[in-house]
Design an enzyme around this catalytic site. Structure first.
Site, PDB file in Angstrom:
ATOM      1  N   GLU A   1      -4.276   5.396   6.119  1.00 26.43           N
ATOM      2  CA  GLU A   1      -4.031   5.043   4.712  1.00 26.43           C
ATOM      3  C   GLU A   1      -4.352   6.182   3.727  1.00 26.43           C
ATOM      4  O   GLU A   1      -3.542   6.462   2.844  1.00 26.43           O
ATOM      5  CB  GLU A   1      -4.826   3.783   4.346  1.00 26.43           C
TER       6      GLU A   1
ATOM      7  N   ARG B   1       0.830  -1.218   0.000  1.00 28.25           N
ATOM      8  CA  ARG B   1       0.000   0.000   0.000  1.00 28.25           C
ATOM      9  C   ARG B   1       0.865   1.269   0.000  1.00 28.25           C
ATOM     10  O   ARG B   1       0.566   2.251   0.681  1.00 28.25           O
ATOM     11  CB  ARG B   1      -0.942   0.042   1.203  1.00 28.25           C
TER      12      ARG B   1
ATOM     13  N   SER C   1     -10.589   1.456   3.681  1.00 27.84           N
ATOM     14  CA  SER C   1      -9.838   1.228   4.924  1.00 27.84           C
ATOM     15  C   SER C   1      -9.146   2.522   5.346  1.00 27.84           C
ATOM     16  O   SER C   1      -8.405   3.107   4.560  1.00 27.84           O
ATOM     17  CB  SER C   1      -8.766   0.161   4.709  1.00 27.84           C
TER      18      SER C   1
END
Ligand code: FAD
Ligand code: NAP
Length: 335
Positions: free
Chosen positions: A331, A164, A236
């Site tokens: 994130e 990520r 998320s």
């Protein structure tokens, strides 16, 4: 290209946060992206690039230019029995590209179906789902240097892809505007069906091929993930933390129920489990909260701004740190 003054950004982010920009524009071509860069430079204003706004936390006021990247188009660079190489404009919606590839028999991206956002934003955090990340398909990323407007081509190695993460997310965040991405899709590969939720969904299917994998991913996501159009969210909100073996062993001895996966010699912890155990799942205060079934998804139930949402995120991070000694990283890109 029009530069709208004092524009609302509420419709430009899937969290539907209350936010305004000094100027807003839409770049419908690579030339438009260049024009936007010049406009911001000449006015000495900060610049914020947006795709579909599905992975950002926007500030109440952005005192600069917000440019939505909407350029379209694709160029087939190579088509052989072994592989397809295709260059796609940054503004193309990601899921539409996945469906298009699937329809033409260019397989491999099925696990990444239904991820919101644009092709140009996909390398930013090396989007991933159901055991597949786009880094394995990216051949080159075409960017414009925000200061000079010069085009630059980055190879997959230059992108610094990780879990990520990529160079676009930190080191190059303020330097580059992605205008297109070239994907290399190897043909005739078996589908990737190791991810437990996907395997479970495909149970009873003797020899799942790309059609079955695509349908299964769409089914699971539709069933499990809150639709931002109905419940504003950014997917998320926290990354799964990856920690070294030594602190992992200490934590595991203390928390026998800990959910984790070995990850490249280290350990990936389930952030959702940590947040849930800290008591946040289903929590709601005023207009923000934690989704009742997805502990990683923070939700805007009303007219929240970034401060309210980030205050909740901070409280969650503090309680997870206090209870487990683990730092959660946010994130989405926070501006
Ligand atoms: P934006 O949110 O508009 O932008 C994100 C960042 O990229 C910002 O920093 C922005 O400045 C920058 N950026 C955007 N375009 C460009 C460009 N052309 N050049 C330079 N910088 C740019 N992510 C996953 O990895 N896996 C998932 O399974 C997943 N599922 C999701 C499910 C839901 C319901 C939601 C809401 C989000 C999910 N996400 C997931 C997160 C998100 O969809 C992805 O990160 C997506 O790639 C963001 O695309 P975007 O166009 O909306 O980017
Ligand atoms: P899920 O399948 O129940 O998985 C929850 C979490 O457990 C995910 O974060 C996933 O890690 C991890 N996980 C499960 N099995 C794993 C395994 N065998 N090995 C390593 N990690 C494993 O959850 P879900 O929420 O429905 O998500 C499904 C997929 O979509 C996941 O890949 C998730 O990343 C992706 N997704 C991402 C976002 C986002 O905004 N980033 C939002 C929704 C869904 P990984 O995240 O590393 O896969």
């Amino acid at each position: 290209m029009k530069f709208l003054p004092e524009a609302s950004l509420r419709a430009c982010n899937t969290l539907r946060l209350e936010a305004r920009a000094r100027y807003l524009c839409e770049a419908l071509s690579t030339e438009d992206i260049g024009r936007g860069l010049v406009f911001a430079r000449e006015k000495k204003m900060p610049l914020l690039l947006l795709g579909e706004g599905s992975n950002v936390v926007l500030p109440p006021v952005f005192d600069g230019l917000v440019m939505r990247i909407r350029n379209q188009g694709e160029e087939l660079i190579e088509s052989s029995a072994q592989r397809i190489v295709v260059r796609v404009a940054a503004g193309v919606p990601w899921h539409a590209f996945v469906l298009d590839c699937h329809r033409r028999g260019w397989h491999g991206l099925e696990n990444l179906a239904l991820i919101p956002g644009t092709v140009g934003a996909a390398p930013m955090q090396n989007i991933g789902a159901y055991g597949v990340e786009i880094s394995r398909f990216v051949q080159e990323v075409y960017v414009l240097d925000r200061r000079s407007g010069e085009p630059v081509t980055l190879s997959r190695e230059d992108c610094g892809f990780a879990y990520r993460h990529s160079v676009f997310k930190d080191a190059q965040r303020e330097r580059l505007a992605i205008s297109a991405v070239t994907f290399e899709l190897p043909l005739g590969q078996p589908p990737c069906i190791d991810y437990p939720a996907l395997r479970a969904e495909l149970q009873g299917c003797a020899d799942p091929g790309p059609d079955e994998v695509l349908a299964a991913v769409i089914r699971i996501r539709t069933r499990r993930l809150p639709d931002p159009a109905r419940l504003p969210n950014a997917g998320s909100f926290f990354k799964n933390p990856i920690i070294d073996a030594a602190p992992f062993e200490v934590l595991r001895a203390r928390e026998p129920e800990l959910v984790f996966w070995p990850y490249q010699g280290r350990f990936k912890l389930a952030a959702a489990w940590l947040v849930d155990q800290a008591g946040w799942k289903g929590f709601r205060k005023h207009e923000v909260g934690v989704h009742a079934e997805q502990a990683l998804v923070l939700v805007n139930y009303g007219c929240a701004d970034a401060a309210r949402l980030l205050e909740l995120a901070q409280q969650i991070r503090a309680s997870v740190l206090a209870r487990f000694g683990v730092k959660l990283e946010i994130e989405p890109a926070v501006y």
